[in-house]
Design a protein around this motif. Structure first.
Motif, PDB file in Angstrom:
ATOM      1  N   TYR A 223       0.825  -1.204   0.000  1.00 20.03           N
ATOM      2  CA  TYR A 223       0.000   0.000   0.000  1.00 20.03           C
ATOM      3  C   TYR A 223       0.862   1.259   0.000  1.00 20.03           C
ATOM      4  CZ  TYR A 223      -4.427  -2.407   0.958  1.00 20.03           C
ATOM      5  OH  TYR A 223      -5.555  -3.187   0.867  1.00 20.03           O
ATOM      6  N   GLY A 224       0.568   2.165  -0.952  1.00 19.28           N
ATOM      7  CA  GLY A 224       1.238   3.466  -0.995  1.00 19.28           C
ATOM      8  C   GLY A 224       2.749   3.315  -1.059  1.00 19.28           C
ATOM      9  N   THR A 225       3.444   4.098  -0.241  1.00 23.45           N
ATOM     10  CA  THR A 225       4.908   4.035  -0.222  1.00 23.45           C
ATOM     11  C   THR A 225       5.427   2.851   0.579  1.00 23.45           C
ATOM     12  OG1 THR A 225       5.017   5.422   1.758  1.00 23.45           O
ATOM     13  CG2 THR A 225       5.033   6.555  -0.378  1.00 23.45           C
ATOM     14  N   GLN A 228       4.293   2.887   6.183  1.00 19.96           N
ATOM     15  CA  GLN A 228       3.504   2.717   7.407  1.00 19.96           C
ATOM     16  C   GLN A 228       4.291   1.827   8.382  1.00 19.96           C
ATOM     17  OE1 GLN A 228       2.510   1.541   4.415  1.00 19.96           O
ATOM     18  NE2 GLN A 228       0.888   2.892   3.685  1.00 19.96           N
ATOM     19  N   HIS A 302       3.861  -1.344  -5.786  1.00 25.63           N
ATOM     20  CA  HIS A 302       3.139  -0.363  -4.968  1.00 25.63           C
ATOM     21  C   HIS A 302       1.750  -0.138  -5.560  1.00 25.63           C
ATOM     22  CE1 HIS A 302       6.567   0.844  -2.416  1.00 25.63           C
ATOM     23  NE2 HIS A 302       7.282   0.474  -3.466  1.00 25.63           N
ATOM     24  N   GLU A 304      -2.462   1.540  -4.792  1.00 25.07           N
ATOM     25  CA  GLU A 304      -3.149   2.655  -4.140  1.00 25.07           C
ATOM     26  C   GLU A 304      -3.326   2.383  -2.652  1.00 25.07           C
ATOM     27  OE1 GLU A 304      -7.385   5.143  -4.452  1.00 25.07           O
ATOM     28  OE2 GLU A 304      -6.915   3.531  -5.871  1.00 25.07           O
ATOM     29  N   ASP A 305      -3.064   3.403  -1.844  1.00 26.74           N
ATOM     30  CA  ASP A 305      -3.103   3.231  -0.399  1.00 26.74           C
ATOM     31  C   ASP A 305      -4.527   2.934   0.076  1.00 26.74           C
ATOM     32  OD1 ASP A 305      -2.136   3.061   2.138  1.00 26.74           O
ATOM     33  OD2 ASP A 305      -1.443   5.129   2.283  1.00 26.74           O
ATOM     34  N   ARG A 306      -4.608   2.248   1.210  1.00 27.55           N
ATOM     35  CA  ARG A 306      -5.885   1.933   1.845  1.00 27.55           C
ATOM     36  C   ARG A 306      -6.533   3.219   2.368  1.00 27.55           C
ATOM     37  NH1 ARG A 306      -4.728  -1.444   6.883  1.00 27.55           N
ATOM     38  NH2 ARG A 306      -4.981  -3.292   5.594  1.00 27.55           N
ATOM     39  N   HIS A 309      -5.724   4.913   6.098  1.00 27.57           N
ATOM     40  CA  HIS A 309      -4.642   4.044   6.565  1.00 27.57           C
ATOM     41  C   HIS A 309      -3.843   4.719   7.691  1.00 27.57           C
ATOM     42  CE1 HIS A 309      -1.651   0.776   4.971  1.00 27.57           C
ATOM     43  NE2 HIS A 309      -1.971   0.606   6.245  1.00 27.57           N
ATOM     44  N   ARG A 311      -0.758   5.515   9.996  1.00 30.05           N
ATOM     45  CA  ARG A 311       0.644   5.564   9.564  1.00 30.05           C
ATOM     46  C   ARG A 311       1.592   4.863  10.523  1.00 30.05           C
ATOM     47  NH1 ARG A 311       3.011  10.951   7.966  1.00 30.05           N
ATOM     48  NH2 ARG A 311       4.401   9.550   6.830  1.00 30.05           N
TER      49      ARG A 311
END
Length: 360
Positions: A223-225, A228, A302, A304-306, A309, A311
């Motif tokens: 997810y994302g970068t 987290q 990578h 799309e972020d939840r 979400h 961090r």
């Protein structure tokens, strides 16, 4: 003692039952609905014990729960039954409200009625232990934004600020536990744990998903970068803590349980890939590896972020260390290697679990 464990066919619940049967002399009753994430394969090693009994039932089914209480006369309840996957709670929150809130209410109220009719000496020793999550606290400052972020940890007195339908349902159930303790005098305890990992975890969760996708040559979604941060807790360390809480914890208290292992998600994924690279190098084949990848790390993708979400999560375990003497035995490095090796040695288990418990 007779210990009733709800959700005992799930990941943490089955580890707890294996511990209770193999390391103590207590009798255990496992109340589990056997949803997709619960599987009796997790309990093969204890299934033949004369101290173990299984009852397939829903924690929301008051009649069934009462019958189980009346038949087995438990001395303690360890309530782990829950819907627990954040993504699923975002897509379909109703099941989380039903199981995590209504189910907890049902267990509490049947326990209250049962406890009130016990003899005074059994009332004193009875316990209801609710197993919850650190996600009820929301999230913490992140070191990418705040150089002092590492000083901020979840403590038992941290205010609740749940972000997802899952964490909101668990926060609701925590409040119910405390209300039944204060209003009715039911002897309750609450524990809030960080991210668990280890053998027998259903493959939708991050660590087994990474392992199995990598072995299949499929993309490994991050997810994302992937920055987290989570505190990782080996499941066998967790169940030792749970046993300490229910047998030696003070009634009415909350205990936070963490693994002292803050890691970024992308770091966790990379470590798993490196262990697999060492233990089982991938077949260099376009038909096996996604888009010509030749290393497991090449499969990281990578996405799309939840939504919503959190961090960073991190737990201060000072209270349980000071009062109950519990500390985690596994480092992340030792625990994650044990976990990867277990999945490599139990690929048939993974296949059977997924085939037999395909979610609707």
């Amino acid at each position: 003692m007779q210990i009733l464990v709800t959700g005992g066919a799930g990941f943490i619940g089955s580890a707890l039952i294996r511990y209770l049967i193999q390391s103590t002399q207590h009798c255990v009753v496992n109340l589990d609905k056997l949803t997709y994430a619960g599987n009796d394969l997790n309990l093969v090693s204890v299934a033949d014990s004369n101290r173990y009994a299984f009852e397939q039932a829903d924690v929301c089914d008051r009649r069934a729960v009462k019958e189980i209480f009346n038949h087995y006369q438990p001395d303690m309840v360890m309530h782990l039954a829950a819907e627990s996957h954040v993504d699923r709670s975002i897509d379909g929150p109703a099941a989380f409200i039903e199981t995590n809130v209504v189910g907890t209410y049902t267990m509490l109220d049947v326990s209250r009625e049962y406890w009130q009719q016990l003899s005074p000496d059994r009332q004193i020793t009875f316990r209801f232990h609710h197993v919850s999550t650190d996600e009820v606290y929301g999230d913490l400052p992140h070191p990418d934004d705040d150089p002092q972020a590492r000083e901020h940890l979840f403590r038992e007195e941290t205010a609740y600020a749940p972000s997802s339908p899952y964490s909101a349902s668990k926060a609701s159930s925590d409040h119910l536990i405390r209300a039944w303790g204060r209003t009715y005098g039911l002897p309750v305890l609450v524990s809030n744990c960080s991210n668990n990992y280890g053998p027998c975890q259903y493959p939708e969760k991050l660590i087994p998903l990474v392992i199995l996708n990598a072995l299949s040559g499929k993309p490994i979604p991050v997810y994302g970068t992937g920055n987290q941060i989570r505190d990782w807790l080996y499941v066998d360390d967790h169940v030792r803590a749970l046993y300490a809480v229910i047998t030696r914890g003070n009634v009415g208290e909350t205990y936070n349980i963490g693994g002292h292992s803050e890691k970024r998600n992308i770091e966790v994924v990379g470590v798993i890939c490196d262990i697999l690279q060492k233990l089982l190098p991938p077949v260099i084949s376009a038909t096996h590896m996604h888009e010509g990848a030749i290393k497991y790390r090449d499969l990281i993708q990578h996405v799309e972020d939840r939504a919503g979400h959190d961090r960073r999560y991190a737990i201060d375990t000072g209270k349980i260390q000071r009062t109950l003497g519990w500390v985690p035995q596994e480092t992340f490095e030792s625990g994650i290697e044990k976990t990867v090796r277990w999945y490599l040695n139990n690929l048939e288990w993974c296949q059977r679990v997924v085939e037999n418990n395909t979610p609707a």
